[in-house]
Structures are given as structure tokens and as C-alpha cells.
Design a protein around this motif. Structure first.
Motif: not given
Length: 237
Positions: A86-91, A96-104, A124-128, A136-145
Motif C-alpha cells: 500500500y502506497v498512501p497519498e501524500h508520500r 527523519e530516516l535515510t533512504v536506506r533506513e526507509n527501505l530497510e 528508481f536510480p535516484d534512490l541509489k 525529508g531532504n528529498l524532492s517531492g518526486g524523489q519522496q514519491q519514488m
């Protein structure tokens, strides 16, 4: 399970939020391997439909079958464990977590991220590149990815994605459309989307929800040719 059976069948569900009767008889099916979309005006009940499937706003009446199992009465974490992402609305990421931590923390089984990493970073190569950056430092599009990528960490058979294009620039929407289209080769997708152009390019099937009820379903190729129907239910010129 017959591979030609729908992976998801929603039949005459009625959902209340407090005293408010939000869904008053929503029915549709999602074939395996498809991209299907729920369409409708703001407030029609599309997001509540996704939340009802996930058990977050449990229906009081009706049936929801996923791969032949009735989801009614199951807790959201049990539903997720069956193979629904499930991918909810509003990203809704952890800013407060890194991309890696969000995925883990999206792992359902130890090692999920290692097994699915190639797929995720190919889409999503940007995430690597941004792996150690705070969400919180990602752009809106990167947060959606990242929000979509989190749902890809477990090997889900169905993805529910709510308003992926909301608030994004056209160039980012094009990138997301490409990723979702490629992803459909791996899993079945049910979208909620206000951007009719995006929905019409991606989805094979649609259901229009109007005032809490499923009004009409069919093939997207038929809908795009029916300007009167589009204007009546969606207000799109």
C-alpha cells in the motif's frame, strides 16, 4: 487458484468513518497482471476504498477477496502479509530516516531488500544515489519514488497506489509513469489517480466511483472515446 481468476474482487462494500456512510456499495474486480484505476471526483470515496481493502477502515458489509481469501475482519498487518503493498497519498515516508533506513524497515522477511534491490534501483536510480540522504531532504518526486519503492521491498502480488502524481511536475510524472508501467510486468497494480491523462496512458481497466458507489467499469480504451461519460463523472474536458 486459477490464474485467470481476478486477483482482487470487491463486492458491495459499505464503509463508515464515524457516523458517516462513506462507501455505499462499491464493487469491482482487478485482473491479474493488469493496471486498473479508480477514478472519480474529489471526495467520491476512492481513498476510502483502498483503506477498506487494507483493513484500515473496515467495511461493515460486503466482501473483499484477495486470491480467494476474504479480507473482511483481518487486521491491516495480516492483509499486508498476504502480499498486498500500500502506497498512501501524500508520500507517507519517514522523513527523519535515510533512504536506506526507509527501505530497510519495509522488509517483511530478513534479506528482502537485498533480494529486491536490483529491481528497485533499476526503476528508481535516484534512490541509489541518494541512499544515505534523509527522506525529508528529498524532492517531492524523489519522496514519491521512495514511497513506491518501500512497497516493493517485500515481494507483493498486488500494489495499491494512491494519487502518485499529486503535486508533481510534469517531467517527474513522466518518470513515474514509466516506472509504474515497467513495474506492471512484475505485479498487479490498482491506482487511484486524479490525473486523467496519466490514468488513461497507464491503465487497461477503470472503475468510476461516484458519491460512494461504483458507477461504471470497463476498458480504458472505451472510456477515452466517451467524452460525455468523462464530463459527467470526472468533469474533464
Amino acid at each position: 487458484m486459477n490464474p485467470t481468476d481476478p486477483i482482487l474482487t470487491v463486492q458491495a462494500i459499505h464503509t463508515f468513518i464515524g457516523q458517516f456512510h462513506i462507501l455505499e456499495g462499491v464493487s469491482f474486480t482487478v485482473p491479474r497482471g493488469s493496471i486498473s484505476v479508480l477514478l472519480g471526483r474529489n471526495g467520491a470515496g476512492k481513498t476510502t476504498t483502498l483503506k477498506s481493502i487494507m483493513g484500515m477502515t473496515p467495511p461493515r458489509e460486503g466482501t473483499i477477496l484477495f486470491d480467494g481469501q476474504n479480507l473482511i475482519g483481518k487486521r491491516p498487518y495480516h492483509i499486508a502479509q498476504l502480499g498486498i503493498g500500500y502506497v498512501p497519498e501524500h508520500r507517507a515516508i519517514f522523513k527523519e530516516l535515510t533512504v536506506r533506513e526507509n527501505l530497510e524497515i519495509a522488509e517483511r522477511k530478513r534479506g528482502d531488500l537485498a533480494r529486491r534491490g536490483d529491481l528497485i534501483f533499476d526503476l528508481f536510480p535516484d534512490l541509489k544515489r541518494l541512499y544515505t540522504l534523509l527522506g525529508g531532504n528529498l524532492s517531492g518526486g524523489q519522496q514519491q519514488m521512495l514511497a513506491i519503492a518501500r512497497a516493493l521491498v517485500p515481494d507483493n502480488r498486488l500494489l495499491l497506489i494512491d494519487e502518485p502524481s499529486e503535486g508533481l511536475a510534469p517531467v517527474i510524472i513522466e518518470q513515474l509513469m514509466s516506472a509504474i508501467e515497467r513495474l506492471s510486468a512484475q505485479t498487479t497494480i490498482l491506482l487511484v489517480e486524479q490525473n486523467f491523462r496519466m490514468a488513461s496512458k497507464l491503465a487497461q481497466l477503470y472503475t468510476i466511483i461516484d458519491d460512494g458507489r461504483s458507477a461504471i467499469s470497463g476498458s480504458m480504451s472505451d472510456l477515452v472515446r466517451d467524452e460525455a461519460l468523462i464530463q459527467r463523472y470526472l468533469g474533464v474536458a
